[in-house]
Write a protein that holds these residues in place. Structure first.
Motif, short mmCIF file in Angstrom:
data_model
loop_
_atom_site.label_atom_id
_atom_site.label_comp_id
_atom_site.label_asym_id
_atom_site.label_seq_id
_atom_site.Cartn_x
_atom_site.Cartn_y
_atom_site.Cartn_z
N MET A 168 0.79 -1.24 0.04
CA MET A 168 0.03 0.03 0.04
C MET A 168 0.92 1.22 0.05
SD MET A 168 -2.75 1.23 2.83
CE MET A 168 -3.88 2.62 2.58
N GLU A 169 0.48 2.07 -0.66
CA GLU A 169 1.47 3.49 -0.96
C GLU A 169 1.26 4.16 0.38
OE1 GLU A 169 0.40 5.59 -4.37
OE2 GLU A 169 1.17 3.99 -5.84
N ASN A 170 2.39 5.00 0.75
CA ASN A 170 1.93 5.91 1.95
C ASN A 170 0.99 7.25 1.58
OD1 ASN A 170 3.77 4.76 3.43
ND2 ASN A 170 5.33 5.68 2.66
N VAL A 171 -0.02 7.07 2.55
CA VAL A 171 -0.90 8.14 2.24
C VAL A 171 -0.72 9.47 3.29
CG1 VAL A 171 -3.27 8.84 2.33
CG2 VAL A 171 -2.58 6.66 1.54
N PRO A 172 -0.61 10.58 2.61
CA PRO A 172 -0.23 11.79 3.55
C PRO A 172 -1.16 11.70 4.73
CG PRO A 172 -0.21 12.52 1.28
CD PRO A 172 -0.66 11.00 1.19
N ILE A 173 -0.90 11.72 6.12
CA ILE A 173 -1.59 11.87 7.12
C ILE A 173 -2.19 13.09 7.49
CG2 ILE A 173 -1.64 11.67 9.58
CD1 ILE A 173 -1.23 8.98 8.08
N PRO A 174 -3.50 13.51 7.70
CA PRO A 174 -4.08 14.78 7.81
C PRO A 174 -3.38 15.56 8.90
CG PRO A 174 -5.94 13.33 7.45
CD PRO A 174 -4.55 12.32 7.83
N ALA A 175 -3.54 16.87 8.70
CA ALA A 175 -3.08 17.50 10.02
C ALA A 175 -3.55 17.39 11.21
CB ALA A 175 -2.99 19.17 9.60
N THR A 176 -2.81 17.69 12.35
CA THR A 176 -3.29 17.50 13.76
C THR A 176 -4.66 18.19 13.80
OG1 THR A 176 -1.15 17.45 14.76
CG2 THR A 176 -2.90 17.81 16.05
N LEU A 177 -5.55 17.68 14.67
CA LEU A 177 -6.79 18.39 14.91
C LEU A 177 -6.63 19.64 15.42
CD1 LEU A 177 -9.04 15.46 16.17
CD2 LEU A 177 -8.90 16.28 13.80
N SER A 178 -7.37 20.66 15.09
CA SER A 178 -7.40 21.96 15.75
C SER A 178 -7.87 21.99 17.08
CB SER A 178 -8.26 23.25 15.07
OG SER A 178 -9.34 22.99 14.83
N PRO A 179 -7.58 22.88 17.87
CA PRO A 179 -8.26 22.85 19.13
C PRO A 179 -9.87 22.97 19.25
CG PRO A 179 -6.28 24.26 19.27
CD PRO A 179 -6.61 23.94 17.94
N ALA B 217 -10.05 13.22 22.03
CA ALA B 217 -10.15 13.11 20.59
C ALA B 217 -8.98 13.55 19.89
CB ALA B 217 -11.43 14.01 20.28
N GLY B 218 -8.63 12.64 19.01
CA GLY B 218 -7.30 13.10 18.42
C GLY B 218 -7.09 12.16 17.08
N ARG B 219 -6.21 12.33 16.56
CA ARG B 219 -5.64 11.59 15.31
C ARG B 219 -5.12 10.10 15.67
NH1 ARG B 219 -8.00 13.67 10.42
NH2 ARG B 219 -7.73 15.69 10.19
N ALA B 220 -5.51 9.17 14.90
CA ALA B 220 -4.82 7.91 15.36
C ALA B 220 -3.61 7.71 14.93
CB ALA B 220 -5.71 6.76 14.53
N PHE B 221 -2.65 7.07 15.79
CA PHE B 221 -1.45 6.74 15.61
C PHE B 221 -1.30 5.19 15.83
CE2 PHE B 221 2.99 5.31 16.34
CZ PHE B 221 3.75 6.43 15.56
N THR B 222 -1.10 4.40 14.59
CA THR B 222 -1.40 3.02 14.68
C THR B 222 -0.23 2.23 15.07
OG1 THR B 222 -1.29 2.81 12.34
CG2 THR B 222 -3.54 3.39 13.52
N MET B 223 -0.38 1.28 15.69
CA MET B 223 0.60 0.26 16.13
C MET B 223 -0.11 -1.12 15.93
SD MET B 223 2.09 1.91 19.44
CE MET B 223 3.56 0.86 19.76
N ARG B 224 1.15 -1.95 15.65
CA ARG B 224 0.34 -3.34 15.24
C ARG B 224 1.34 -4.42 15.57
NH1 ARG B 224 0.67 -7.09 10.55
NH2 ARG B 224 2.13 -5.78 9.35
N PHE B 225 0.78 -5.42 16.22
CA PHE B 225 1.54 -6.96 16.80
C PHE B 225 0.84 -7.94 15.93
CE2 PHE B 225 1.94 -3.96 20.47
CZ PHE B 225 3.07 -4.48 21.05
N ILE B 226 1.77 -9.06 15.79
CA ILE B 226 1.29 -10.16 15.34
C ILE B 226 1.53 -11.23 16.18
CG2 ILE B 226 1.63 -9.33 12.89
CD1 ILE B 226 4.20 -11.06 12.80
N PRO B 227 1.15 -12.64 16.03
CA PRO B 227 1.49 -13.57 17.03
C PRO B 227 2.98 -13.63 17.17
CG PRO B 227 -0.18 -14.39 15.57
CD PRO B 227 0.46 -12.97 14.80
#
Length: 238
Positions: A1-12, A54-64
């Motif tokens: 999957m191509e890298n997709v630009p992450i939207p800007a941090t949510l405004s206050p 509330a905020g943008r998701a920063f994802t992390m992934r584990f596998i077995p």
């Protein structure tokens, strides 16, 4: 999957609006738009009284876990949870895919303390954490299935961050908006954020009006959801 630009941090201003909406209300708004699988199963408040965040998701992934990778050296790998945490921007919500595993803690007190220091708003996972006393003391709000003493390497292998994950049975992409409260975690795809910001406050106002009528003794049929007559009453402030 191509890298997709992450939207800007949510405004206050956006964060303030989202934090006035319950995840139940957001769920209803998204349901009306056809999105049904947006509530992360198993990610529940670890402590009472945690604030809604509330905020943008920063994802992390584990596998077995795999035996040749499950060793103390994994903690010093360039692809480790330690390195991932140093990439987290202030104002994000860490969303960790642990495959629902509950016999090994994905993060403990030291890592949670570092996340809090970096300005991470909260941790959401379908797994569990460890060092519960220290996690509580860190001040980082956590939504998880519970706690476990063993380290993640006992059952899991950390593989990457900032890629699509499956957390609690929900597809979560980096940059999705996450809102978390006492009912758990809701994911708002970025394309639906404006709809939630627009319809959410109105939904809250309408339901507050309906509740006031229920508390005054009115029956539910025609009131919830409101029929045409009751919609007119609501709009007229009756």
């Amino acid at each position: 999957m191509e890298n997709v630009p992450i939207p800007a941090t949510l405004s206050p201003a956006i964060v303030q609006t989202l934090c006035q909406l319950t995840t139940a209300t957001i769920s209803t708004v998204l349901f009306k738009k056809g999105l049904r699988n947006v509530w992360l199963r198993g990610a529940m408040p670890l402590m009472a009284g945690q604030p809604r965040v509330a905020g943008r998701a920063f994802t992390m992934r584990f596998i077995p876990m795999r035996e040749d990778l499950a060793n103390p050296q994994a903690w010093s790998s360039p692809r480790s949870t330690r390195v991932a945490i140093e990439q987290m921007p202030a104002g994000c919500v860490a969303v960790v895919d642990a495959m629902g595993v509950t016999d090994a803690g994905i993060l403990g007190d030291i890592l949670c303390a570092r996340m809090r220091y970096r300005g991470v708003l909260g941790l959401v996972t379908d797994g569990v954490v460890r060092d519960i006393s220290g996690v509580r003391s860190s001040g980082l709000p956590v939504w998880a299935r519970g706690t476990a003493a063993p380290a993640a390497v006992a059952s899991l292998t950390f593989v990457n961050w900032q890629e699509p994950v499956a957390c609690g049975g929900v597809a979560v992409f980096p940059g999705d908006v996450v809102v978390v409260d006492e009912d758990g975690a809701i994911v708002i795809p970025d394309a639906y954020l404006d709809e939630v910001l627009s319809a959410g406050p109105e939904q809250e106002k309408l339901e507050a009006w309906v509740l006031s009528k229920v508390e005054a003794g009115e029956a539910l049929p025609g009131l919830y959801p409101p029929n045409e007559a009751n919609q007119a009453r609501y709009k007229n402030g009756e």
